[in-house]
Design an enzyme around this catalytic site. Structure first.
Site, PDB file in Angstrom:
ATOM      1  N   ARG A  92       0.933  -1.176   0.024  1.00 32.32           N
ATOM      2  CA  ARG A  92       0.007   0.024  -0.049  1.00 32.32           C
ATOM      3  C   ARG A  92       1.016   1.325   0.053  1.00 32.32           C
ATOM      4  O   ARG A  92       0.346   2.271  -0.346  1.00 32.32           O
ATOM      5  CB  ARG A  92      -1.278  -0.067   1.090  1.00 32.32           C
ATOM      6  N   TYR A 123     -15.667  21.209 -10.713  1.00 30.09           N
ATOM      7  CA  TYR A 123     -16.210  19.924 -10.907  1.00 30.09           C
ATOM      8  C   TYR A 123     -17.359  19.300 -10.107  1.00 30.09           C
ATOM      9  O   TYR A 123     -17.202  19.779  -8.821  1.00 30.09           O
ATOM     10  CB  TYR A 123     -14.990  18.953 -11.023  1.00 30.09           C
ATOM     11  N   ASP A 163      -7.483  22.027  -9.168  1.00 30.15           N
ATOM     12  CA  ASP A 163      -7.523  20.988 -10.184  1.00 30.15           C
ATOM     13  C   ASP A 163      -7.235  21.302 -11.515  1.00 30.15           C
ATOM     14  O   ASP A 163      -7.884  21.949 -12.089  1.00 30.15           O
ATOM     15  CB  ASP A 163      -9.386  20.706  -9.985  1.00 30.15           C
ATOM     16  N   LYS A 193      -7.828  11.219 -17.385  1.00 27.61           N
ATOM     17  CA  LYS A 193      -8.079  12.064 -18.751  1.00 27.61           C
ATOM     18  C   LYS A 193      -6.541  11.972 -19.439  1.00 27.61           C
ATOM     19  O   LYS A 193      -6.359  10.940 -19.860  1.00 27.61           O
ATOM     20  CB  LYS A 193      -8.347  13.619 -18.248  1.00 27.61           C
TER      21      LYS A 193
HETATM   22  C1  PLP Z   1     -12.968  13.941 -14.612  1.00 27.46           C
HETATM   23  C2  PLP Z   1     -12.620  14.804 -13.746  1.00 27.46           C
HETATM   24  C3  PLP Z   1     -12.455  14.565 -12.389  1.00 27.46           C
HETATM   25  C4  PLP Z   1     -12.743  13.364 -11.652  1.00 27.46           C
HETATM   26  O1  PLP Z   1     -11.865  12.393 -12.338  1.00 27.46           O
HETATM   27  P1  PLP Z   1     -12.231  10.872 -12.154  1.00 27.46           P
HETATM   28  O2  PLP Z   1     -11.051   9.945 -12.470  1.00 27.46           O
HETATM   29  O3  PLP Z   1     -13.331  10.485 -13.220  1.00 27.46           O
HETATM   30  O4  PLP Z   1     -12.736  10.544 -10.559  1.00 27.46           O
HETATM   31  C5  PLP Z   1     -11.978  15.778 -11.676  1.00 27.46           C
HETATM   32  N1  PLP Z   1     -11.784  17.007 -12.153  1.00 27.46           N
HETATM   33  C6  PLP Z   1     -12.079  17.259 -13.485  1.00 27.46           C
HETATM   34  C7  PLP Z   1     -11.924  18.572 -14.032  1.00 27.46           C
HETATM   35  C8  PLP Z   1     -12.393  16.149 -14.289  1.00 27.46           C
HETATM   36  O5  PLP Z   1     -12.649  16.475 -15.650  1.00 27.46           O
END
Ligand code: PLP
Length: 396
Positions: free
Chosen positions: A60, A115, A187, A212
């Site tokens: 972990r 988000y 973010d 992403k």
């Molecule tokens: C997709 C996304 C998230 C969340 O990511 P996941 O891997 O789907 O949990 C957070 N912030 C932004 C801007 C996103 O586009």
């Protein structure tokens, strides 16, 4: 065998994306590290066990595969980065980072374009633990000072918002936050650290939904939490105490994504910008929400703080019935309809921020679509959208 690690490599970020985190000797000559599946790590002697000796102690807490990825991501974030935590999704990275810096009785500021699941966590979870959240206008700049309370401990920004594309002034917000003793979280999923070095712009904790662009192939869920020297102890404690870790296959795929990030993003940037200019000339489109366009209200901030733009932006259509928008969506073939983005494929999704915004009003004046421009041939993509617009017009 010559070790190929970041410290031996010169200059360019593209080079460091390819070489960082590679320990060729430990990998027995292979370019890529093994996918280490492991919980138990055996200690050779009782003394080693008592002293917790050894580079790895328990699955972990890290493996050779996670170490390779963390080194590569740290190189990507730049010298301001003191450590990178790995999480099983982008949302897990965001929630872990917030839990790392907040406690009962604290106040949190979150930009109104964040988000949506981030908002849901603040309203639906943090509030139960006595953390109060105030949402603020993403364009507030240093006016954010007015929202501070004596117990404000953190500010979360997202630049740009991943649907509406307002561009907060992160350095201005961070300056005020630091004067008030608050931690700044960003973010940074849209730009990635390749196009936005958040940690060099006053951000203390930079988060990515690595699902992403880091993954880049729509085949993993992943999150990363990068922090400067001030915030890293808090982040690494939270990761340990919450038991956050990521699966070995996903770690490997995230690292593979890092290796090609620069070429993929260069293409996404070029193609999306070309497409944005093309869409701006379409009679069906009243507005293109892309920060790299000079017409975008956040363009000056983007130009100052970012070194590139990724493949995601939005458009506002002229007022039309829902069935016209649905006709467009049902006609396009190369633009798939689905959540997420950052993979090789083009996507389109309708969105509406108006039902959850609280600090700002979302009234774009027509139906809105978010587009992700993938790696397909650009003329094919334009032809696909043209057919979609024909269907839109026929149903309007
Ligand atoms: C997709 C996304 C998230 C969340 O990511 P996941 O891997 O789907 O949990 C957070 N912030 C932004 C801007 C996103 O586009």
């Amino acid at each position: 065998m010559k070790p190929t690690t970041e410290s031996t490599q010169p200059g360019g970020i593209e080079t460091s994306l390819v070489t960082s985190g590679r320990d060729t000797a430990a990998q027995k000559g292979f370019v890529n590290p093994p996918v280490v599946r492991g919980s138990t790590v055996l200690y050779p002697t009782a003394e080693d066990l008592h002293e917790h000796r050894g580079e790895f102690q328990y699955g972990r807490h890290g493996t050779p595969t996670t170490k390779a990825l963390q080194e590569a991501l740290q190189a990507l974030e730049g010298p301001a980065c003191a450590g990178v935590g790995l999480a099983p999704s982008g949302v897990a990275a965001i929630t872990t980072a917030l839990l790392a810096v907040l406690k009962s009785g604290d106040h949190l500021l979150v930009c109104d374009n964040a988000y949506r699941p981030t908002r849901n966590f603040c309203n639906g979870f943090l509030s139960r633990y006595g953390v109060e959240t105030t949402f603020f206008d993403p364009l507030i700049g240093d006016g954010i000072g007015a929202h501070f309370k004596p117990n404000t401990k953190a500010v979360l920004v997202e630049a740009p918002g991943s649907q509406s594309f307002e561009m907060p002034d992160i350095p201005a917000i961070a300056k005020v936050a630091h004067e008030r003793g608050a931690i700044v979280l960003d973010d940074n999923t849209w730009a990635t650290p390749l196009f936005h070095r958040s940690l060099e712009q006053g951000v203390d904790i930079s988060i990515q939904a690595a699902t992403k662009y880091i993954g880049g192939h729509s085949d993993i869920m992943f999150g990363t939490i990068s922090a400067n020297a001030k915030a890293w102890p808090l982040v690494s404690d939270a990761i340990r105490l919450l038991g956050v870790c990521a699966g070995p296959d996903d770690v490997f795929l995230a690292l593979r994504g890092v290796r090609t990030l620069a070429v993929r993003l260069a293409h996404h940037q070029r193609a999306a910008l070309d497409m944005a200019h093309w869409l701006a000339k379409r009679p069906e489109v009243t507005k293109v929400l892309h920060p790299a366009l000079e017409s975008h209200p956040g363009h000056a901030i983007w130009k100052r703080d970012f070194t590139g733009a990724s493949g995601l932006f939005s458009i506002v259509l002229k007022p039309a019935p829902q069935k016209a928008v649905d006709a467009l969506l049902d006609t396009v073939q190369l633009f798939g309809m689905g959540y997420s983005w950052g993979g090789f494929e083009s996507l389109v999704i309708p969105f509406d921020c108006s039902d959850y915004r609280t600090a700002t009003k979302w009234a774009p004046g027509g139906p809105t679509l978010r587009l992700h421009i993938g790696l397909e041939n650009l003329d094919d993509l334009k032809a696909d959208l043209s057919r979609g617009f024909d269907a839109f017009n026929a149903a309007s």
